[in-house]
Design an enzyme around this catalytic site. Structure first.
Site, PDB file in Angstrom:
ATOM      1  N   TYR A 237       6.269  14.766 -21.864  1.00 58.54           N
ATOM      2  CA  TYR A 237       5.664  14.610 -20.535  1.00 58.54           C
ATOM      3  C   TYR A 237       4.703  13.425 -20.441  1.00 58.54           C
ATOM      4  O   TYR A 237       3.744  13.450 -19.667  1.00 58.54           O
ATOM      5  CB  TYR A 237       4.989  15.912 -20.094  1.00 58.54           C
ATOM      6  CG  TYR A 237       5.949  17.060 -20.111  1.00 58.54           C
ATOM      7  CD1 TYR A 237       6.891  17.209 -19.101  1.00 58.54           C
ATOM      8  CD2 TYR A 237       5.945  17.983 -21.156  1.00 58.54           C
ATOM      9  CE1 TYR A 237       7.810  18.252 -19.125  1.00 58.54           C
ATOM     10  CE2 TYR A 237       6.859  19.028 -21.184  1.00 58.54           C
ATOM     11  CZ  TYR A 237       7.785  19.154 -20.172  1.00 58.54           C
ATOM     12  OH  TYR A 237       8.695  20.182 -20.196  1.00 58.54           O
ATOM     13  N   ALA A 238       4.967  12.379 -21.194  1.00 59.62           N
ATOM     14  CA  ALA A 238       4.144  11.165 -21.146  1.00 59.62           C
ATOM     15  C   ALA A 238       4.671  10.269 -20.027  1.00 59.62           C
ATOM     16  O   ALA A 238       5.300   9.239 -20.270  1.00 59.62           O
ATOM     17  CB  ALA A 238       4.168  10.455 -22.499  1.00 59.62           C
ATOM     18  N   ASN A 239       4.421  10.705 -18.798  1.00 59.14           N
ATOM     19  CA  ASN A 239       4.946  10.034 -17.613  1.00 59.14           C
ATOM     20  C   ASN A 239       3.902  10.073 -16.504  1.00 59.14           C
ATOM     21  O   ASN A 239       3.164  11.054 -16.379  1.00 59.14           O
ATOM     22  CB  ASN A 239       6.204  10.747 -17.107  1.00 59.14           C
ATOM     23  CG  ASN A 239       7.239  10.949 -18.179  1.00 59.14           C
ATOM     24  OD1 ASN A 239       7.740   9.994 -18.747  1.00 59.14           O
ATOM     25  ND2 ASN A 239       7.555  12.213 -18.476  1.00 59.14           N
TER      26      ASN A 239
ATOM     27  N   HIS B  57       0.831  -1.193   0.000  1.00 60.58           N
ATOM     28  CA  HIS B  57       0.000   0.000   0.000  1.00 60.58           C
ATOM     29  C   HIS B  57       0.873   1.253   0.000  1.00 60.58           C
ATOM     30  O   HIS B  57       1.770   1.387   0.815  1.00 60.58           O
ATOM     31  CB  HIS B  57      -0.926  -0.020   1.221  1.00 60.58           C
ATOM     32  CG  HIS B  57      -1.938   1.067   1.219  1.00 60.58           C
ATOM     33  ND1 HIS B  57      -2.324   1.701   2.366  1.00 60.58           N
ATOM     34  CD2 HIS B  57      -2.641   1.646   0.218  1.00 60.58           C
ATOM     35  CE1 HIS B  57      -3.233   2.611   2.075  1.00 60.58           C
ATOM     36  NE2 HIS B  57      -3.438   2.589   0.765  1.00 60.58           N
TER      37      HIS B  57
ATOM     38  N   ASP C  70       7.824   7.823 -20.704  1.00 65.38           N
ATOM     39  CA  ASP C  70       8.166   7.888 -22.119  1.00 65.38           C
ATOM     40  C   ASP C  70       9.619   7.463 -22.318  1.00 65.38           C
ATOM     41  O   ASP C  70      10.326   7.153 -21.350  1.00 65.38           O
ATOM     42  CB  ASP C  70       7.888   9.284 -22.682  1.00 65.38           C
ATOM     43  CG  ASP C  70       8.667  10.399 -21.989  1.00 65.38           C
ATOM     44  OD1 ASP C  70       9.790  10.160 -21.492  1.00 65.38           O
ATOM     45  OD2 ASP C  70       8.156  11.538 -21.967  1.00 65.38           O
TER      46      ASP C  70
ATOM     47  N   HIS D 206       7.850  19.032 -13.467  1.00 67.34           N
ATOM     48  CA  HIS D 206       8.593  17.933 -14.085  1.00 67.34           C
ATOM     49  C   HIS D 206       9.880  17.648 -13.315  1.00 67.34           C
ATOM     50  O   HIS D 206      10.264  16.482 -13.160  1.00 67.34           O
ATOM     51  CB  HIS D 206       8.896  18.264 -15.550  1.00 67.34           C
ATOM     52  CG  HIS D 206       9.498  17.134 -16.308  1.00 67.34           C
ATOM     53  ND1 HIS D 206       8.881  15.912 -16.435  1.00 67.34           N
ATOM     54  CD2 HIS D 206      10.670  17.028 -16.979  1.00 67.34           C
ATOM     55  CE1 HIS D 206       9.640  15.101 -17.158  1.00 67.34           C
ATOM     56  NE2 HIS D 206      10.740  15.759 -17.495  1.00 67.34           N
TER      57      HIS D 206
END
Length: 139
Positions: free
Chosen positions: A128-130, A20, A28, A106
């Protein structure tokens, strides 16, 4: 906690060990991955597999309680941002819980990846594909 099956043994293993609030990153192709963090590299070539393909597989297997996203995605990749929010909304309904969405810079995002159990690198080549996924419990 694991919810289903996945073929990649590294991804399956890391998800099965999550407790948990432990975190797991899907990123990316360009995100720097700290040497101290386990890297699971799925990238084959530009765009393969996509960020959303990898995220879809991971979230089918993982119970998600919260998600952390870089603030910059809103302006630099709005289409993916909307797709991501839609995915998280559908995941909430499927899981029967609320997924808290937190935004950070970021730079702070990159620092937080060092605390994750693993970073799963996609072939995505858009900005920014994270996402950092925070593990929930199934009970």
């Amino acid at each position: 906690m694991k919810k289903g099956t996945v073929l990649n043994s590294d991804i399956s293993s890391v998800i099965s060990r999550l407790g948990h609030t432990d975190t797991l990153v899907v990123c990316d192709a360009g995100l720097p991955i700290p040497k101290s963090t386990t890297r699971i590299d799925m990238a084959l070539t530009q765009g393969v597999p996509s960020f959303m393909q990898v995220l879809g597989v991971v979230t089918n297997e993982m119970q998600v309680e919260a998600a952390i996203i870089a603030e910059e995605i809103k302006h630099h990749n709005p289409q993916l941002h909307e797709t991501l929010l839609t995915h998280l909304e559908q995941l909430q309904k499927h899981q029967g819980n609320t997924i808290e969405i937190r935004y950070t810079t970021h730079e702070q995002f990159k620092q937080q990846t060092a605390e994750s159990q693993a970073v799963i690198r996609s072939g995505e080549c858009s900005p920014y594909a994270n996402i950092i996924l925070c593990a929930g419990v199934t009970f």
